[in-house]
Design an enzyme around this catalytic site. Structure first.
Site, short mmCIF file in Angstrom:
data_model
loop_
_atom_site.label_atom_id
_atom_site.label_comp_id
_atom_site.label_asym_id
_atom_site.label_seq_id
_atom_site.Cartn_x
_atom_site.Cartn_y
_atom_site.Cartn_z
N ASP A 150 0.85 -1.11 0.09
CA ASP A 150 0.03 -0.01 -0.09
C ASP A 150 0.74 1.21 -0.04
O ASP A 150 1.48 1.73 0.87
CB ASP A 150 -1.00 0.16 1.21
CG ASP A 150 -1.77 1.14 1.35
OD1 ASP A 150 -2.01 1.84 0.34
OD2 ASP A 150 -2.43 1.32 2.59
N ASP B 286 -2.19 5.57 -5.26
CA ASP B 286 -2.34 4.56 -4.11
C ASP B 286 -2.62 3.15 -4.47
O ASP B 286 -3.75 3.13 -4.99
CB ASP B 286 -3.55 5.31 -3.37
CG ASP B 286 -3.91 4.56 -2.06
OD1 ASP B 286 -3.22 3.56 -1.78
OD2 ASP B 286 -4.95 4.69 -1.54
#
Length: 424
Positions: free
Chosen positions: A130, A314
């Protein structure tokens, strides 16, 4: 992006960005390796609506009831074997170790997430990488909800407790994880952090207990790490002194294994040049500026105002959250597209022909084919769009819908800067 409420509260308008730079790569940082291993899927399926639940909740947006209902539907376990290329680390000197390597990004069913094999202590786990967070946290044998599940659980008996350190990560939908911190060895694709802070969960919400991953590996900057009272270095912070170059790259694939590379840029993974733009890392995220956009075969791109130009890359978010004007103009090109309050976003007839969407970054176009805008079916023959209005978040998000659309992304921590090219 695994935003906590603490992190969201800290977000403020970002400063202006410098001019973008386009250049060819320094061939000194390009390494080529090659052998093959077999990766096996986690055997846990997760529907796309759970990703939507997370995408809404993590940004403190109320989760629509239809998404909550669809996310609750169980799916059977599956097992899929996949052969993928892995580039092992290279050790140049025992006195001054230099390592680089690669790890697979394996898509789970319905591309709900891309998971990568990681060895944490003595346990092989599947973690979600992430770029929107900075914590390495894992499920453990101390979490009652996951006992007897398909999850791989970290056994901290072999780690070293870091006394006095705790962590909590909360999301807008009420989901939460918390625990203590151990120091342990973490290996990703042949690169090793020998004394990595591992955030070991002792309590998690059901969302995490029933989720597809065994934990999360954050690739954001360390100032949003959630360990208290003292923040800890991230995985990349610990690797940096041993890497030939303080970079990692992402090449996600559509319905196929992709790859994360650490310490080098693979010249065979992309075509043309890499276009770089400066990153504003003061808030911990890979934040940069979009220039403009074009829908379908529009000859002239539409400029994005400076106020709306801030965007975050992201890998922990499934869809794209973009400026209101862009989203409105895009769905105006699709007959019958409409906002569905039950689902909390734009939907359209699943049989619709969807236009491409091109985002200009550093003056260069990066196109997402129309097929990527069809994220998941809802009800009545309608589908949920892969781009949605992110105005309430305060910035835009380019998530997996963008990254898997043939984009090669370079995350250069040394400047910092971010670069994009077309996958080979």
């Amino acid at each position: 992006m695994r935003f906590s409420l603490y992190a969201l509260a800290a977000i403020a308008p970002l400063t202006a960005f410098a001019s973008p730079v386009e250049h060819s790569l320094s061939r000194q940082t390009e390494l080529r390796h090659g052998n093959r291993i077999t990766q096996v899927s986690s055997g846990r399926r997760k529907n796309k609506y759970r990703a939507l639940q997370k995408a809404f909740g993590r940004y403190a947006i109320a989760v629509p009831p239809a998404i909550l209902s669809a996310a609750a539907a169980p799916l059977p376990a599956i097992t899929i074997s996949q052969n993928i290329a892995i580039k092992p680390n290279t050790t140049i000197s025992a006195a001054t170790p230099v390592q680089s390597g690669s790890v697979a990004a394996n898509p789970e069913a319905n591309e709900i997430a891309y998971l990568s094999p990681v060895t944490v202590g003595r346990m092989n786990m599947n973690l979600d990488f992430d770029t929107g967070s900075s914590d390495l946290w894992v499920l453990t044998t101390d979490v009652p909800q996951v006992a007897g599940s398909n999850h791989a659980l970290y056994m901290h008996l072999y780690g070293t407790l870091m006394p006095g350190l705790n962590w909590t990560i909360s999301y807008g939908d009420g989901s939460k994880a918390s625990g203590v911190v151990y120091s342990d060895r973490v290996v990703v694709g042949g690169v090793t952090a020998t004394a990595q802070a591992v955030e070991a969960a002792t309590s998690v919400s059901s969302t995490f207990a029933t989720g597809v991953s065994d934990g999360l590996l954050g690739l954001g900057f360390s100032n949003i790490n959630q360990v208290r009272p003292t923040q800890v270095p991230t995985f990349m912070d610990n690797l940096a002194p041993t890497l030939p170059s303080d970079v990692f790259t992402i090449a996600l694939k559509d319905n196929a294994p992709g790859e994360y590379d650490f310490g080098f840029i693979d010249s065979t993974a992309y075509t043309g040049d890499i276009t770089y733009v400066p990153v504003n890392s003061t808030r911990g995220y890979w934040s940069f500026a979009m220039d403009s956009y074009a829908i379908g075969d529009a000859a002239t791109p539409t400029t994005i105002s400076q106020r709306q130009s801030t965007v975050i890359a992201d890998s922990g978010t499934s869809i794209n959250w973009l400026p209101t004007t862009l989203v409105t103009m895009y769905y105006n090109q699709i007959p019958g597209a409409q906002f569905d309050s039950t689902w909390g976003g734009m939907v359209f007839d699943c049989s619709s022909s969807l236009p491409d969407l091109t985002i200009y970054i550093g003056g260069k176009p990066f196109t997402m084919a129309g097929k990527f805008m069809n994220y998941a079916p809802t009800t009545g023959g309608y589908c949920f769009g892969g781009i949605q209005d992110g105005s309430s978040i305060g910035f835009s998000i380019l998530g997996d819908v963008f990254l898997k659309a043939g984009i090669f992304a370079v995350f250069d921590r040394s400047v910092p800067q971010i670069g994009f090219a077309t996958q080979a």
